[in-house]
Design a protein around this motif. Structure first.
Motif, PDB file in Angstrom:
ATOM      1  N   PRO A  16     -18.846  77.361  57.100  1.00  0.00           N
ATOM      2  CA  PRO A  16     -18.493  75.950  56.932  1.00  0.00           C
ATOM      3  C   PRO A  16     -18.745  75.426  55.520  1.00  0.00           C
ATOM      4  O   PRO A  16     -17.997  74.561  55.035  1.00  0.00           O
ATOM      5  CB  PRO A  16     -19.389  75.238  57.952  1.00  0.00           C
ATOM      6  CG  PRO A  16     -19.666  76.267  58.994  1.00  0.00           C
ATOM      7  CD  PRO A  16     -19.768  77.556  58.239  1.00  0.00           C
ATOM      8  N   PHE A  17     -19.767  75.941  54.855  1.00  0.00           N
ATOM      9  CA  PHE A  17     -20.040  75.503  53.483  1.00  0.00           C
ATOM     10  C   PHE A  17     -18.957  76.010  52.532  1.00  0.00           C
ATOM     11  O   PHE A  17     -18.489  75.273  51.658  1.00  0.00           O
ATOM     12  CB  PHE A  17     -21.417  75.998  53.041  1.00  0.00           C
ATOM     13  CG  PHE A  17     -22.555  75.339  53.755  1.00  0.00           C
ATOM     14  CD1 PHE A  17     -23.096  74.157  53.271  1.00  0.00           C
ATOM     15  CD2 PHE A  17     -23.080  75.878  54.913  1.00  0.00           C
ATOM     16  CE1 PHE A  17     -24.149  73.536  53.928  1.00  0.00           C
ATOM     17  CE2 PHE A  17     -24.117  75.266  55.585  1.00  0.00           C
ATOM     18  CZ  PHE A  17     -24.659  74.090  55.091  1.00  0.00           C
ATOM     19  N   ALA A  18     -18.555  77.276  52.704  1.00  0.00           N
ATOM     20  CA  ALA A  18     -17.480  77.818  51.870  1.00  0.00           C
ATOM     21  C   ALA A  18     -16.169  77.085  52.132  1.00  0.00           C
ATOM     22  O   ALA A  18     -15.422  76.752  51.197  1.00  0.00           O
ATOM     23  CB  ALA A  18     -17.314  79.312  52.136  1.00  0.00           C
ATOM     24  N   PHE A  19     -15.883  76.821  53.400  1.00  0.00           N
ATOM     25  CA  PHE A  19     -14.658  76.097  53.754  1.00  0.00           C
ATOM     26  C   PHE A  19     -14.663  74.692  53.160  1.00  0.00           C
ATOM     27  O   PHE A  19     -13.657  74.241  52.597  1.00  0.00           O
ATOM     28  CB  PHE A  19     -14.540  76.029  55.281  1.00  0.00           C
ATOM     29  CG  PHE A  19     -13.273  75.371  55.763  1.00  0.00           C
ATOM     30  CD1 PHE A  19     -12.137  76.125  55.991  1.00  0.00           C
ATOM     31  CD2 PHE A  19     -13.214  74.007  55.993  1.00  0.00           C
ATOM     32  CE1 PHE A  19     -10.964  75.534  56.437  1.00  0.00           C
ATOM     33  CE2 PHE A  19     -12.059  73.405  56.426  1.00  0.00           C
ATOM     34  CZ  PHE A  19     -10.926  74.166  56.659  1.00  0.00           C
ATOM     35  N   SER A  20     -15.801  74.004  53.258  1.00  0.00           N
ATOM     36  CA  SER A  20     -15.904  72.655  52.704  1.00  0.00           C
ATOM     37  C   SER A  20     -15.749  72.659  51.196  1.00  0.00           C
ATOM     38  O   SER A  20     -15.123  71.761  50.620  1.00  0.00           O
ATOM     39  CB  SER A  20     -17.254  72.029  53.088  1.00  0.00           C
ATOM     40  OG  SER A  20     -17.380  71.920  54.481  1.00  0.00           O
ATOM     41  N   ALA A  21     -16.311  73.684  50.543  1.00  0.00           N
ATOM     42  CA  ALA A  21     -16.167  73.777  49.091  1.00  0.00           C
ATOM     43  C   ALA A  21     -14.703  73.925  48.697  1.00  0.00           C
ATOM     44  O   ALA A  21     -14.228  73.294  47.738  1.00  0.00           O
ATOM     45  CB  ALA A  21     -16.979  74.957  48.566  1.00  0.00           C
ATOM     46  N   LEU A  22     -13.974  74.747  49.442  1.00  0.00           N
ATOM     47  CA  LEU A  22     -12.551  74.951  49.135  1.00  0.00           C
ATOM     48  C   LEU A  22     -11.746  73.670  49.350  1.00  0.00           C
ATOM     49  O   LEU A  22     -10.884  73.326  48.530  1.00  0.00           O
ATOM     50  CB  LEU A  22     -11.990  76.082  50.007  1.00  0.00           C
ATOM     51  CG  LEU A  22     -12.504  77.491  49.707  1.00  0.00           C
ATOM     52  CD1 LEU A  22     -12.042  78.472  50.777  1.00  0.00           C
ATOM     53  CD2 LEU A  22     -12.029  77.955  48.334  1.00  0.00           C
ATOM     54  N   THR A  23     -12.003  72.963  50.442  1.00  0.00           N
ATOM     55  CA  THR A  23     -11.239  71.740  50.712  1.00  0.00           C
ATOM     56  C   THR A  23     -11.593  70.622  49.737  1.00  0.00           C
ATOM     57  O   THR A  23     -10.709  69.880  49.289  1.00  0.00           O
ATOM     58  CB  THR A  23     -11.475  71.270  52.151  1.00  0.00           C
ATOM     59  OG1 THR A  23     -12.892  71.141  52.397  1.00  0.00           O
ATOM     60  CG2 THR A  23     -10.896  72.245  53.157  1.00  0.00           C
ATOM     61  N   MET A  24     -12.867  70.504  49.385  1.00  0.00           N
ATOM     62  CA  MET A  24     -13.257  69.460  48.425  1.00  0.00           C
ATOM     63  C   MET A  24     -12.694  69.748  47.043  1.00  0.00           C
ATOM     64  O   MET A  24     -12.243  68.836  46.330  1.00  0.00           O
ATOM     65  CB  MET A  24     -14.784  69.356  48.371  1.00  0.00           C
ATOM     66  CG  MET A  24     -15.395  68.780  49.638  1.00  0.00           C
ATOM     67  SD  MET A  24     -17.185  68.916  49.686  1.00  0.00           S
ATOM     68  CE  MET A  24     -17.630  67.781  48.389  1.00  0.00           C
ATOM     69  N   LYS A  25     -12.689  71.018  46.658  1.00  0.00           N
ATOM     70  CA  LYS A  25     -12.107  71.383  45.371  1.00  0.00           C
ATOM     71  C   LYS A  25     -10.601  71.131  45.372  1.00  0.00           C
ATOM     72  O   LYS A  25     -10.031  70.727  44.350  1.00  0.00           O
ATOM     73  CB  LYS A  25     -12.399  72.853  45.076  1.00  0.00           C
ATOM     74  CG  LYS A  25     -12.158  73.254  43.629  1.00  0.00           C
ATOM     75  CD  LYS A  25     -12.655  74.666  43.360  1.00  0.00           C
ATOM     76  CE  LYS A  25     -12.451  75.045  41.898  1.00  0.00           C
ATOM     77  NZ  LYS A  25     -12.944  76.417  41.620  1.00  0.00           N
ATOM     78  N   ALA A  26      -9.968  71.339  46.517  1.00  0.00           N
ATOM     79  CA  ALA A  26      -8.533  71.065  46.619  1.00  0.00           C
ATOM     80  C   ALA A  26      -8.249  69.574  46.420  1.00  0.00           C
ATOM     81  O   ALA A  26      -7.287  69.206  45.736  1.00  0.00           O
ATOM     82  CB  ALA A  26      -8.020  71.516  47.994  1.00  0.00           C
ATOM     83  N   VAL A  27      -9.088  68.724  46.995  1.00  0.00           N
ATOM     84  CA  VAL A  27      -8.929  67.279  46.801  1.00  0.00           C
ATOM     85  C   VAL A  27      -9.105  66.914  45.330  1.00  0.00           C
ATOM     86  O   VAL A  27      -8.358  66.109  44.769  1.00  0.00           O
ATOM     87  CB  VAL A  27      -9.940  66.502  47.674  1.00  0.00           C
ATOM     88  CG1 VAL A  27      -9.927  65.012  47.331  1.00  0.00           C
ATOM     89  CG2 VAL A  27      -9.630  66.699  49.144  1.00  0.00           C
ATOM     90  N   GLY A  28     -10.105  67.534  44.680  1.00  0.00           N
ATOM     91  CA  GLY A  28     -10.343  67.254  43.268  1.00  0.00           C
ATOM     92  C   GLY A  28      -9.169  67.658  42.391  1.00  0.00           C
ATOM     93  O   GLY A  28      -8.770  66.921  41.479  1.00  0.00           O
ATOM     94  N   LYS A  29      -8.581  68.825  42.671  1.00  0.00           N
ATOM     95  CA  LYS A  29      -7.429  69.274  41.891  1.00  0.00           C
ATOM     96  C   LYS A  29      -6.250  68.324  42.063  1.00  0.00           C
ATOM     97  O   LYS A  29      -5.577  67.945  41.089  1.00  0.00           O
ATOM     98  CB  LYS A  29      -7.026  70.694  42.320  1.00  0.00           C
ATOM     99  CG  LYS A  29      -7.968  71.789  41.854  1.00  0.00           C
ATOM    100  CD  LYS A  29      -7.448  73.152  42.306  1.00  0.00           C
ATOM    101  CE  LYS A  29      -8.363  74.276  41.837  1.00  0.00           C
ATOM    102  NZ  LYS A  29      -7.862  75.603  42.315  1.00  0.00           N
ATOM    103  N   ALA A  30      -5.967  67.967  43.316  1.00  0.00           N
ATOM    104  CA  ALA A  30      -4.841  67.058  43.573  1.00  0.00           C
ATOM    105  C   ALA A  30      -5.069  65.698  42.924  1.00  0.00           C
ATOM    106  O   ALA A  30      -4.141  65.087  42.383  1.00  0.00           O
ATOM    107  CB  ALA A  30      -4.633  66.906  45.081  1.00  0.00           C
ATOM    108  N   ALA A  31      -6.316  65.214  42.965  1.00  0.00           N
ATOM    109  CA  ALA A  31      -6.627  63.923  42.349  1.00  0.00           C
ATOM    110  C   ALA A  31      -6.434  63.968  40.843  1.00  0.00           C
ATOM    111  O   ALA A  31      -5.901  63.015  40.243  1.00  0.00           O
ATOM    112  CB  ALA A  31      -8.063  63.522  42.691  1.00  0.00           C
ATOM    113  N   ASN A  32      -6.838  65.064  40.213  1.00  0.00           N
ATOM    114  CA  ASN A  32      -6.646  65.197  38.765  1.00  0.00           C
ATOM    115  C   ASN A  32      -5.161  65.186  38.401  1.00  0.00           C
ATOM    116  O   ASN A  32      -4.749  64.522  37.441  1.00  0.00           O
ATOM    117  CB  ASN A  32      -7.284  66.498  38.261  1.00  0.00           C
ATOM    118  CG  ASN A  32      -8.783  66.394  38.135  1.00  0.00           C
ATOM    119  OD1 ASN A  32      -9.328  65.307  37.981  1.00  0.00           O
ATOM    120  ND2 ASN A  32      -9.465  67.523  38.209  1.00  0.00           N
ATOM    121  N   GLU A  33      -4.364  65.919  39.178  1.00  0.00           N
ATOM    122  CA  GLU A  33      -2.926  65.942  38.907  1.00  0.00           C
ATOM    123  C   GLU A  33      -2.314  64.561  39.102  1.00  0.00           C
ATOM    124  O   GLU A  33      -1.430  64.138  38.344  1.00  0.00           O
ATOM    125  CB  GLU A  33      -2.242  66.960  39.817  1.00  0.00           C
ATOM    126  CG  GLU A  33      -2.608  68.411  39.518  1.00  0.00           C
ATOM    127  CD  GLU A  33      -1.924  69.369  40.464  1.00  0.00           C
ATOM    128  OE1 GLU A  33      -0.892  68.984  41.060  1.00  0.00           O
ATOM    129  OE2 GLU A  33      -2.415  70.507  40.622  1.00  0.00           O
TER     130      GLU A  33
END
Length: 343
Positions: A166-183
């Motif tokens: 769950p920690f690895a999964f959460s890290a991937l999803t949170m990083k995905a949100v960060g990337k999309a927000a930057n774009e």
């Protein structure tokens, strides 16, 4: 519990709001503490429910308990829809230039919607725990596991790996949100000067494309993690390891999901509490306290809207995949449940 911790009418959110007068860091620290505290009562209730149902009727009793939680589905959907409707109403009021009194009313509705959304997500997480535990029982039957021994080295290895998932999964999803927000920010910053000079109209479709493309592209890795983990663990290390993965994912995922959802809701409602002027005019809209609360709310959005709610899917999906492939995993295991390559 899911109504108490994120509600602006209760002490935890008001405490977070007061800490925002100092710095965003203190508000974030208090928010995480609120999320962690909020796990206590739900976990005790879930543990009691599983213990009683399992003692009285075995896995059949757990399945009935899960069915009872799922029977609240219509109420759960209505609660979640209310939060989204209230949030969008506030956005429309702001974009249309409606009066401050209208915005104040929509903020009150949005704050209540955040609390209701936390309640709905709490129901979803709780039902996921019961369903996943029932599916775990089905997996043990199909895989021929009579009992799960935590002292078995492969089971304990699976527990550690499952607790990490769950920690690895959460890290991937949170990083995905960060990337999309930057774009998205880059796109808006490139359009805004030209819009103000009246050279172009707002290019809404490009912003929508950024969000949808990121949503599809960035979910490949988290989805593969949830689907492949129980199968890979079973093929490499046996059925005992897969059993450990399911238990570890269930235990850590439940508490991480509850803490994320409630912490994010508490930060959001602390911001609404400050905007309503509850801390005085000097700490109202546009003040340092308000700016600090916006930062905390930005941190909380991916927790309560992305990573937290998606963990209940991870908990159920890993159990479903393990149950479906139980016999296949069994062909790579010894009769004792260990890896076949050690025999």
């Amino acid at each position: 519990s899911t109504e108490y911790w994120p509600s602006h009418s209760c002490a935890p959110v008001r405490e977070i709001a007061r800490t925002q007068q100092v710095s965003p860091a203190t508000g974030i620290i208090y928010g995480f503490a609120t999320g962690y505290f909020s796990c206590v009562v739900p976990v005790i209730c879930l543990g009691f429910t599983i213990a009683v149902s399992l003692s009285l009727q075995g896995m059949y009793g757990v399945s009935l308990a899960a069915l009872g939680m799922l029977s609240c589905l219509s109420i759960n959907l209505a609660i979640d829809c209310y939060g989204s409707i209230a949030d969008n109403a506030g956005g429309i009021a702001e974009m249309s230039g409606a009066g401050l009194d209208v915005r104040r009313r929509t903020d009150a509705l949005d704050s209540a919607g955040n609390t209701q959304s936390a309640i709905g997500k709490g129901y979803a997480i709780s039902s996921a725990v019961l369903v996943s535990f029932a599916l775990f029982g089905a997996f043990t039957v199909r895989a021929g596991i009579s009992h799960v021994d935590a002292l078995d080295p492969w089971t304990f290895t699976g527990l550690l790996y499952g607790g990490m998932m769950p920690f690895a999964f959460s890290a991937l999803t949170m990083k995905a949100v960060g990337k999309a927000a930057n774009e998205m920010v880059k796109e808006c910053m490139s359009q805004f000067p030209r819009i103000m000079r009246r050279e172009i109209y707002p290019q809404y479709a490009r912003c929508i494309r950024i969000s949808t493309d990121a949503a599809l592209r960035e979910m490949i890795a988290p989805g593969a993690l949830a689907i492949l983990s129980p199968v890979v663990a079973g093929v490499l290390f046996g059925t005992n390891c897969t059993a450990g993965v399911l238990i570890g994912c269930l235990i850590s995922g439940t508490q991480l999901a509850v803490s994320m959802v409630n912490a994010g809701g508490a930060w959001d409602n602390a911001k609404k509490y400050i905007e309503a002027g509850a801390l005085g005019e000097a700490n109202g809209l546009g003040s340092n306290a308000h700016r600090n609360s916006v930062i905390s709310d930005t941190v909380g959005d991916p927790l309560k809207d992305t990573s937290g709610p998606s963990l209940n899917i991870v908990i159920k999906l890993t159990a479903i995949v393990a149950c479906v492939f139980a016999e296949f995993i069994g062909t790579f295991s010894t009769p004792a449940g260990g890896p076949l390559w050690l025999s």
